[in-house]
Design an enzyme around this catalytic site. Structure first.
Site, PDB file in Angstrom:
ATOM      1  N   LYS A 271      33.771  46.536  35.190  1.00  0.00           N
ATOM      2  CA  LYS A 271      33.396  45.942  36.131  1.00  0.00           C
ATOM      3  C   LYS A 271      33.607  46.667  37.584  1.00  0.00           C
ATOM      4  CE  LYS A 271      33.598  41.534  38.957  1.00  0.00           C
ATOM      5  NZ  LYS A 271      33.718  39.950  38.909  1.00  0.00           N
TER       6      LYS A 271
ATOM      7  N   LYS B  78      32.792  32.872  49.136  1.00  0.00           N
ATOM      8  CA  LYS B  78      33.984  32.647  49.052  1.00  0.00           C
ATOM      9  C   LYS B  78      35.092  32.137  50.004  1.00  0.00           C
ATOM     10  CE  LYS B  78      35.001  35.844  45.010  1.00  0.00           C
ATOM     11  NZ  LYS B  78      35.452  34.662  44.031  1.00  0.00           N
TER      12      LYS B  78
ATOM     13  N   ASP C 156      38.336  43.843  42.866  1.00  0.00           N
ATOM     14  CA  ASP C 156      37.174  43.641  41.833  1.00  0.00           C
ATOM     15  C   ASP C 156      36.608  44.584  41.098  1.00  0.00           C
ATOM     16  OD1 ASP C 156      36.249  41.009  40.501  1.00  0.00           O
ATOM     17  OD2 ASP C 156      34.537  40.827  41.989  1.00  0.00           O
TER      18      ASP C 156
ATOM     19  N   ASP D  16      28.280  34.171  43.369  1.00  0.00           N
ATOM     20  CA  ASP D  16      29.717  34.513  43.094  1.00  0.00           C
ATOM     21  C   ASP D  16      29.844  34.955  41.676  1.00  0.00           C
ATOM     22  OD1 ASP D  16      32.208  35.149  43.964  1.00  0.00           O
ATOM     23  OD2 ASP D  16      32.938  33.262  44.233  1.00  0.00           O
TER      24      ASP D  16
ATOM     25  N   GLU E 160      28.723  37.247  40.053  1.00  0.00           N
ATOM     26  CA  GLU E 160      28.083  38.523  39.886  1.00  0.00           C
ATOM     27  C   GLU E 160      28.639  39.571  38.929  1.00  0.00           C
ATOM     28  OE1 GLU E 160      30.835  38.019  41.708  1.00  0.00           O
ATOM     29  OE2 GLU E 160      31.985  39.654  41.207  1.00  0.00           O
TER      30      GLU E 160
ATOM     31  N   ARG F  39      29.118  39.391  35.805  1.00  0.00           N
ATOM     32  CA  ARG F  39      28.424  39.206  34.471  1.00  0.00           C
ATOM     33  C   ARG F  39      26.977  39.767  34.756  1.00  0.00           C
ATOM     34  NH1 ARG F  39      29.011  32.696  33.763  1.00  0.00           N
ATOM     35  NH2 ARG F  39      30.880  33.577  35.181  1.00  0.00           N
TER      36      ARG F  39
HETATM   37  N1  BES Z   1      35.726  38.226  40.974  1.00  0.00           N
HETATM   38  C1  BES Z   1      35.862  36.851  40.489  1.00  0.00           C
HETATM   39  C2  BES Z   1      36.755  36.475  39.731  1.00  0.00           C
HETATM   40  C3  BES Z   1      38.110  36.622  39.954  1.00  0.00           C
HETATM   41  C4  BES Z   1      38.807  35.467  40.453  1.00  0.00           C
HETATM   42  C5  BES Z   1      38.885  37.631  39.797  1.00  0.00           C
HETATM   43  C6  BES Z   1      40.069  35.381  40.837  1.00  0.00           C
HETATM   44  C7  BES Z   1      40.314  37.697  40.206  1.00  0.00           C
HETATM   45  C8  BES Z   1      40.713  36.684  40.697  1.00  0.00           C
HETATM   46  C9  BES Z   1      34.381  36.620  40.155  1.00  0.00           C
HETATM   47  O1  BES Z   1      33.250  37.310  40.469  1.00  0.00           O
HETATM   48  C10 BES Z   1      34.023  35.206  40.348  1.00  0.00           C
HETATM   49  O2  BES Z   1      34.018  34.964  41.519  1.00  0.00           O
HETATM   50  N2  BES Z   1      33.762  34.371  39.435  1.00  0.00           N
HETATM   51  C11 BES Z   1      33.538  32.918  39.538  1.00  0.00           C
HETATM   52  C12 BES Z   1      32.280  32.399  38.719  1.00  0.00           C
HETATM   53  C13 BES Z   1      32.022  31.058  39.054  1.00  0.00           C
HETATM   54  C14 BES Z   1      31.287  31.124  40.230  1.00  0.00           C
HETATM   55  C15 BES Z   1      30.891  30.680  37.854  1.00  0.00           C
HETATM   56  C16 BES Z   1      34.953  32.117  39.373  1.00  0.00           C
HETATM   57  O3  BES Z   1      35.702  32.464  38.607  1.00  0.00           O
HETATM   58  O4  BES Z   1      35.107  31.084  40.209  1.00  0.00           O
HETATM   59 ZN    ZN Z   2      33.644  39.242  41.176  1.00  0.00          ZN
HETATM   60 MN    MN Z   3      32.464  36.717  42.304  1.00  0.00          MN
END
Ligand code: BES
Ligand code: ZN
Ligand code: MN
Length: 506
Positions: A272, A284, A295, A354, A356, A358
């Protein structure tokens, strides 16, 4: 911003000497020399190796034990300064080895690497370590000496230099130690890329780093520009990257061992590479966004690993795919409820911009399945906050379609100190990804919980019948502490584990 030193972190000069410690020290300048000798649990014993070495610098083990009671806890360091100019070393470091297993030796090494920062020479005398323990000690020393780059002018420089020279005295195997340094340097490259600020680090910049690394390591590198992505139908990368002023890229790097044939195992690694994750229109909150320059850690790890495969001359074909995009907010950003067409034609209903990671990963996985004929397909991603909630900051979930693959990864994690725990692909939750308007929903529409698991189930939709594993490194990918093997910022978690796994496969 020029970045050669980010890709080629400063390294100590390493040597292995089987000779007696007195002979080794006789050849060296003691002015800024640290001599490390081991302490096992229970302290310095009169019949230990260390007791035989201490007289070389004018010390007696029984006296030292009585006066200082050095700790044998892993990574504990008792410093004994010597009279300058009178001894063959400036300082003796009595380092605790705990039970002398790999994890303890990695901690001990990290403490020595830290003690050596900015110094001229570290001499480490230890005997009787098996290959895995030697490798752990060396990785620890190398990573303990690592400091993250800072920008105080046009170029990035480390905040301090690792010890200039390391001499390993005792029963060390030169090749084992050299390979351990190579693995540790892969971790450093991944960390360095993670720390680069996102006003420098956009998808094209990452692609340029991949080209530079590829050229140096002798890898084939292919880069898809935004136009290429459009003409070949990478709808996921284009949707996520569509809101950014710096468009997405896909990068492919390949390590082909000499004499490889079609029966040589082929591993495809997908990383990723979100160069900054604002969350997109589902933006966010400030505290959640601050760390999102890291990220892209998965892609940095894949880049560093493929380059290290060449350096280690691994007899496995390894292809890396870096799925690079910035998840930004603008009038051209993708929207929640959009339906996008992924690489290969599947349609996805967007539930939350958010999520993104996947989306870009799915494009790259589908491409790998369709065109690269991998024997194993593995992806690594800072994918979900849920993974961090589940396992915290020191262990990452691993998902796999095959138990033997999962077991091999868990074992490599244990050997490298990058710990994995197998998580299930819970079939009962799959229904939550059913969409009314598209082939698949991109997040669980019905609240089933288990955010890391449903993300894995989404990715599985794009891997065909391949043997596939997925590492969710959202929890372990960053460190907020500067301690032991870790420095604040990206951890590079996964680089050593993947290299260990690939070495075992060979
Ligand atoms: N990059 C984030 C995940 C993340 C969170 C990495 C904290 C490192 C520290 C990812 O893109 C994300 O925002 N995931 C969301 C998914 C949700 C919207 C279904 C999450 O985990 O809140
Ligand atoms: Zn992310
Ligand atoms: Mn995200």
């Amino acid at each position: 911003m020029p970045a050669p030193e980010l890709l080629d972190p400063p390294s100590s000069s390493w040597s292995v000497r089987p000779d007696a410690l007195a002979d080794v020290l006789a050849d060296l300048d003691p002015t800024d020399l640290l001599l490390a000798v081991p302490v096992h649990r229970g302290g310095l014993r009169a019949d230990s190796d260390a007791a035989g070495w201490l007289p070389v610098v004018g010390l007696d083990a029984t006296d030292v034990q009585a006066a200082h009671e050095p700790s044998g806890e892993p990574g504990a360091v008792t410093r004994l300064p010597l009279v300058p100019g009178e001894r063959a070393a400036r300082t003796v470091l009595l380092v605790g080895l705990g039970d002398a297993g790999p994890a303890d030796l990695r901690s001990a090494g990290a403490a020595l690497g830290r003690a050596g920062r900015g110094r001229a020479h570290l001499v480490v005398a230890v005997t009787g370590l098996d290959a895995q323990a030697q490798a752990a000690l060396v990785e620890g020393i190398a990573l303990g000496g690592y400091t993250s780059p800072r920008w105080r002018g046009p170029d990035a420089t480390p905040s301090s230099a690792p010890v200039a020279e390391v001499t390993l005295v005792g029963t060390f195997d030169e090749v084992t130690c050299r390979r351990a340094v190579t693995r540790a340097r892969a971790t450093m490259v991944a960390r360095n890329l993670a720390v680069v600020p996102s006003n420098t680090k956009n998808p094209a910049w990452m692609a340029a780093q991949a080209r530079t690394i590829g050229r140096r390591a002798g890898l084939d590198v292919k880069v898809w520009t935004e136009r290429d992505l459009r003409s070949e139908g990478f709808g996921g990368l284009l949707a996520v990257g569509g809101g950014s002023a710096t468009p997405p890229r896909l990068v492919q790097l390949s390590h082909e061992p000499a004499g490889a044939t079609s029966s040589t195992p082929h591993v495809v690694l997908v990383g990723k590479g979100i160069t900054f994750d604002t969350g997109g229109l589902d933006i966010k909150p400030a505290e959640g966004m601050l760390a999102m320059k890291t990220d892209m850690s998965g892609s940095a790890i894949v880049l560093a690993v493929v380059a290290a495969c060449a350096a280690l001359d691994l007899p496995v074909r390894v292809t890396g795919l870096l799925a690079l995009a910035e998840n930004a907010v603008s009038g051209s950003a993708y929207r929640p409820s959009d339906v996008i067409t992924m690489y290969g034609g599947r349609t996805v209903e967007i539930g939350n911009t958010d999520a993104e990671g996947r989306i870009v990963m799915a494009d790259a996985l589908a491409y790998a399945d369709a065109h690269l004929a991998p024997d194993v397909l593995l992806d690594i991603a800072t994918l979900t906050g849920a993974a961090r909630v589940a396992l915290g900051r020191s262990m990452a979930p691993v998902y796999a379609t095959d138990d033997a693959l999962s077991d091999a990864l868990v074992a490599a994690g244990r050997a490298s100190g990058e710990l994995l725990w197998p998580f299930p692909l819970v079939e009962d939750y799959r229904f939550a990804l059913d969409s009314v308007v598209a082939d698949v929903n991109h997040i669980a529409g019905t609240p089933v919980g288990a955010g890391s698991i449903t993300a894995a189930l989404f990715l599985r939709e794009f891997v065909g019948e391949r043997r596939w594993a997925h590492l969710d490194i959202a929890g372990v990918g960053r460190s907020d502490v500067d301690r032991g093997l870790l420095t604040k910022g990206g951890t590079g978690f996964g680089a050593r584990l993947l290299l260990t796994w690939l070495e075992e496969m060979a």
